[in-house]
Design a protein around this motif. Structure first.
Motif, short mmCIF file in Angstrom:
data_model
loop_
_atom_site.label_atom_id
_atom_site.label_comp_id
_atom_site.label_asym_id
_atom_site.label_seq_id
_atom_site.Cartn_x
_atom_site.Cartn_y
_atom_site.Cartn_z
N PHE A 40 50.96 33.43 -7.92
CA PHE A 40 50.45 32.42 -7.00
C PHE A 40 50.26 31.08 -7.70
O PHE A 40 50.63 30.02 -7.16
N LEU A 41 49.71 31.09 -8.89
CA LEU A 41 49.50 29.85 -9.62
C LEU A 41 50.83 29.15 -9.94
O LEU A 41 50.94 27.93 -9.83
N ARG A 42 51.82 29.93 -10.32
CA ARG A 42 53.12 29.33 -10.64
C ARG A 42 53.79 28.79 -9.38
O ARG A 42 54.40 27.71 -9.41
N ALA A 43 53.68 29.53 -8.27
CA ALA A 43 54.25 29.04 -7.01
C ALA A 43 53.57 27.76 -6.58
O ALA A 43 54.22 26.78 -6.19
N ARG A 44 52.26 27.74 -6.64
CA ARG A 44 51.52 26.56 -6.22
C ARG A 44 51.83 25.36 -7.12
O ARG A 44 51.95 24.23 -6.63
#
Length: 237
Positions: free
Chosen positions: A180-184
Motif C-alpha cells: 500500500f505504501l509503495r502504491a500510494r
C-alpha cells in the motif's frame, strides 16, 4: 457506503449468518440485497485485477453464481464481505490467466501539476476538468504493478483495514502495508495533492451497472426478477 446502500442495509438481518440463513431458506430478496450491498466493492476489486469494465462485471456475476452454490459452506468464520471478495479475486485471477487478457505492464505514470489548493466553483468547465482528472487517476491506478493495485483499491478506495485487506487477499499484514505504501507513493508522485479528494469517484459504480449485475445473476440462477428499488431510489413504504 452510499445513501442507497445504507437504506438497503437498514432492512438487512443483524448478522451475516442471519442473511445467509435467509438465502438458504429460499428468500430471493435476501440474495438480491446481498448482491446490492457488496456489488460496488466486488466490482472495484475485479476491475483492479482485470483492468476492463466488461470483464470485471462478468467476473462478479460468475462469482455470485459460485457463492450462491457454496453458501451452505459459509460458517461465519470471516465476514461475508471478505468471503465474497475472496471468491471474486479468484474469479478475476482465473480470467487474467486466459490467453486473450492483456498482460499488465509497469509504465511510467502520467504527471500533473499540483493545484493551489483552492476549490473551484462547480461550473461545466470545472466539472469537465474533474472528469478528466478522474480518468487520469484511473489510468494511473491501472498502471500500478499487479501486486500493488488491488491492495490500493481495497485500502484507499474501499476503506478496508490492513487486517481485512490481508485476510481478503491471503497475504501478511506486513506485506499489505508495504504494498500500500509503495502504491500510494507512486500515485502521489504522479498526481500530487489532488489524489485524496477524488478517490471516491474512480471506477464509478453507477446504478445501471448494479442493476444489470443483479438482474443477470438472478436470470442465470432462475430466480425471480429483482424487486428492490434501483440504486438511488427510495425503498417502497
Amino acid at each position: 457506503m452510499s445513501p442507497s446502500d445504507a437504506a438497503i442495509a437498514q432492512t438487512e438481518p443483524g448478522t451475516d449468518t442471519a442473511l445467509v440463513d435467509r438465502i438458504l431458506a429460499g428468500d430471493v430478496l435476501a440474495f438480491e440485497r446481498m448482491m446490492r450491498l457488496h456489488n460496488r466493492r466486488l466490482f472495484r476489486v475485479a476491475r483492479s485485477i482485470l483492468r476492463d469494465d466488461a470483464e470485471a462485471e462478468d467476473a462478479v456475476q460468475d462469482g455470485y453464481i459460485e457463492a450462491h452454490r457454496a453458501l451452505a459452506g459459509f460458517r461465519g468464520e470471516a465476514k461475508l464481505s471478505t468471503w465474497l471478495t475472496r471468491i471474486i479475486v479468484n474469479q478475476a485471477l482465473a480470467r487474467r490467466r486466459r490467453p486473450h487478457m492483456p498482460v499488465a505492464t509497469e509504465e511510467e505514470l502520467d504527471t500533473l501539476a499540483k493545484g493551489d489548493g483552492d476549490v473551484p466553483p462547480e461550473t461545466p468547465e470545472t466539472l469537465a476538468m474533474r472528469a478528466e482528472l478522474r480518468r487520469l487517476i484511473e489510468a494511473s491506478i491501472d498502471g500500478l504493478p499487479d501486486a500493488y493495485r488491488t491492495v490500493f483499491m481495497l485500502r484507499a478506495v474501499e476503506g478496508l483495514s490492513v487486517e481485512e485487506t490481508a485476510a481478503t487477499l491471503g497475504i501478511s499484514s506486513g506485506n499489505t502495508k508495504v504494498r500500500f505504501l509503495r502504491a500510494r507513493g507512486q500515485l502521489r508522485n504522479a498526481l500530487g495533492a489532488r489524489l485524496g479528494s477524488l478517490l471516491e469517484d474512480v471506477f464509478a459504480f453507477d446504478g445501471a451497472r448494479c442493476d444489470r449485475i443483479v438482474a443477470q445473476v438472478c436470470a442465470r440462477l432462475g430466480l425471480p426478477a429483482p424487486s428492490l428499488p434501483a440504486v438511488g431510489e427510495s425503498n417502497p413504504t
